[in-house]
Design an enzyme around this catalytic site. Sequence first.
Site, mmCIF file in Angstrom:
data_model
loop_
_atom_site.group_PDB
_atom_site.id
_atom_site.type_symbol
_atom_site.label_atom_id
_atom_site.label_comp_id
_atom_site.label_asym_id
_atom_site.label_seq_id
_atom_site.Cartn_x
_atom_site.Cartn_y
_atom_site.Cartn_z
ATOM 1 N N ASP A 1 -6.910 1.386 7.933
ATOM 2 C CA ASP A 1 -5.610 2.006 8.201
ATOM 3 C C ASP A 1 -5.788 3.505 8.381
ATOM 4 O O ASP A 1 -6.908 4.028 8.332
ATOM 5 C CB ASP A 1 -4.588 1.676 7.102
ATOM 6 C CG ASP A 1 -4.975 2.230 5.727
ATOM 7 O OD1 ASP A 1 -5.767 3.190 5.654
ATOM 8 O OD2 ASP A 1 -4.478 1.709 4.722
ATOM 9 N N ASP B 1 0.835 -1.196 0.000
ATOM 10 C CA ASP B 1 0.000 0.000 0.000
ATOM 11 C C ASP B 1 0.872 1.249 0.000
ATOM 12 O O ASP B 1 2.010 1.222 0.485
ATOM 13 C CB ASP B 1 -0.894 0.029 1.241
ATOM 14 C CG ASP B 1 -1.945 -1.067 1.233
ATOM 15 O OD1 ASP B 1 -2.330 -1.494 0.127
ATOM 16 O OD2 ASP B 1 -2.364 -1.484 2.317
ATOM 17 N N ARG C 1 -3.661 -5.092 7.780
ATOM 18 C CA ARG C 1 -4.770 -4.187 8.105
ATOM 19 C C ARG C 1 -5.953 -4.965 8.664
ATOM 20 O O ARG C 1 -6.646 -4.501 9.572
ATOM 21 C CB ARG C 1 -5.217 -3.426 6.857
ATOM 22 C CG ARG C 1 -4.303 -2.291 6.450
ATOM 23 C CD ARG C 1 -4.864 -1.587 5.243
ATOM 24 N NE ARG C 1 -4.820 -2.417 4.048
ATOM 25 C CZ ARG C 1 -5.593 -2.251 2.991
ATOM 26 N NH1 ARG C 1 -6.513 -1.312 2.990
ATOM 27 N NH2 ARG C 1 -5.466 -3.028 1.936
ATOM 28 N N TYR D 1 6.459 -8.503 8.701
ATOM 29 C CA TYR D 1 6.099 -7.092 8.785
ATOM 30 C C TYR D 1 6.340 -6.563 10.194
ATOM 31 O O TYR D 1 6.181 -7.280 11.182
ATOM 32 C CB TYR D 1 4.612 -6.885 8.469
ATOM 33 C CG TYR D 1 4.209 -7.210 7.054
ATOM 34 C CD1 TYR D 1 4.248 -6.251 6.052
ATOM 35 C CD2 TYR D 1 3.775 -8.491 6.716
ATOM 36 C CE1 TYR D 1 3.858 -6.551 4.754
ATOM 37 C CE2 TYR D 1 3.387 -8.799 5.421
ATOM 38 C CZ TYR D 1 3.434 -7.822 4.445
ATOM 39 O OH TYR D 1 3.054 -8.126 3.163
#
Length: 295
Positions: free
Chosen positions: A81, A39, A180, A67
């Site tokens: 988000d 993203d 997310r 992550y």
Amino acid sequence: MSSGVLLVDKPKGVTSHDVVARTRRAFGTRKVGHAGTLDPMATGLLLIGINGATRLLTYLVGLGKTYEATIRLGEATTTDDAEGDIIERAETALVSAVSDERIDAGITALTGPIEQVPSAVSAIRVDGRRAYERVRAGESVELKARAVTVSRFQRTAMRRLDGAIELDVTVDCSSGTYIRALARDLGADLGVGGHLTFLRRTRVGDFDVADAVDGDHLDGAVPMDPVEVAVMAVGRFDITADQAQDLRHGKRLDGLAERVSGAHAAAVDPTGVLVGIVEKRGSALKSAMNMPENA
């Protein structure tokens, strides 16, 4: 003509396609692609295939990911988000009542093999169009749950704020997992809502962001050799010159499947050149993908 896979540390605020466009300009070629979208809000490792090495991207997309992320509990947003609008804000007392133990239990419940509904604002195609395009056009999008594996969901830090709780987490997960959605589901489980405020991809398979080049400075960057990339992704299988010729001509290598431990392997000829990726067919090996001979 340069061929290989470039490890790029994507900066915040640009799309994965922007990085592809920058790579095309830097290397003077249109034949560029990436393995796994990030993203615009996210930073971190993006694998970029250049020229003949774009054929390897199929074998990189499905690799596991790591992550680093920050989850804000107490607020839910339209996009799950920080780029979306706040649609739910829990009362301060309700957020304050969420104990460390409840948070950890919620994290545990989202660890392991799980069924996850991706964020509606995602790149998943629905009847030929990206889900996020439909949402932005005002359409209601409901995506089906998919099986993913979160092998590690670890809370590394926590900050209790006025009306919110911020969690720093590390996540190891299978391809297709939405961080997310983990933030959204954790907040929903705790009854206070949640969304992602920070996301950085640090690992794809055995590829590490520490070895990546700055996405803002790609001129002069040196991509990894295709054979090195393929071996890191699927393992190495050394072949003779005659076997290399057979694979390039579409012939099978009979009786050799037992020498390959995984589903695929990188076939490397005696000169160290990547011939392609082989796969098992019964007791034989056949070419699943051949590299261009000049790559």
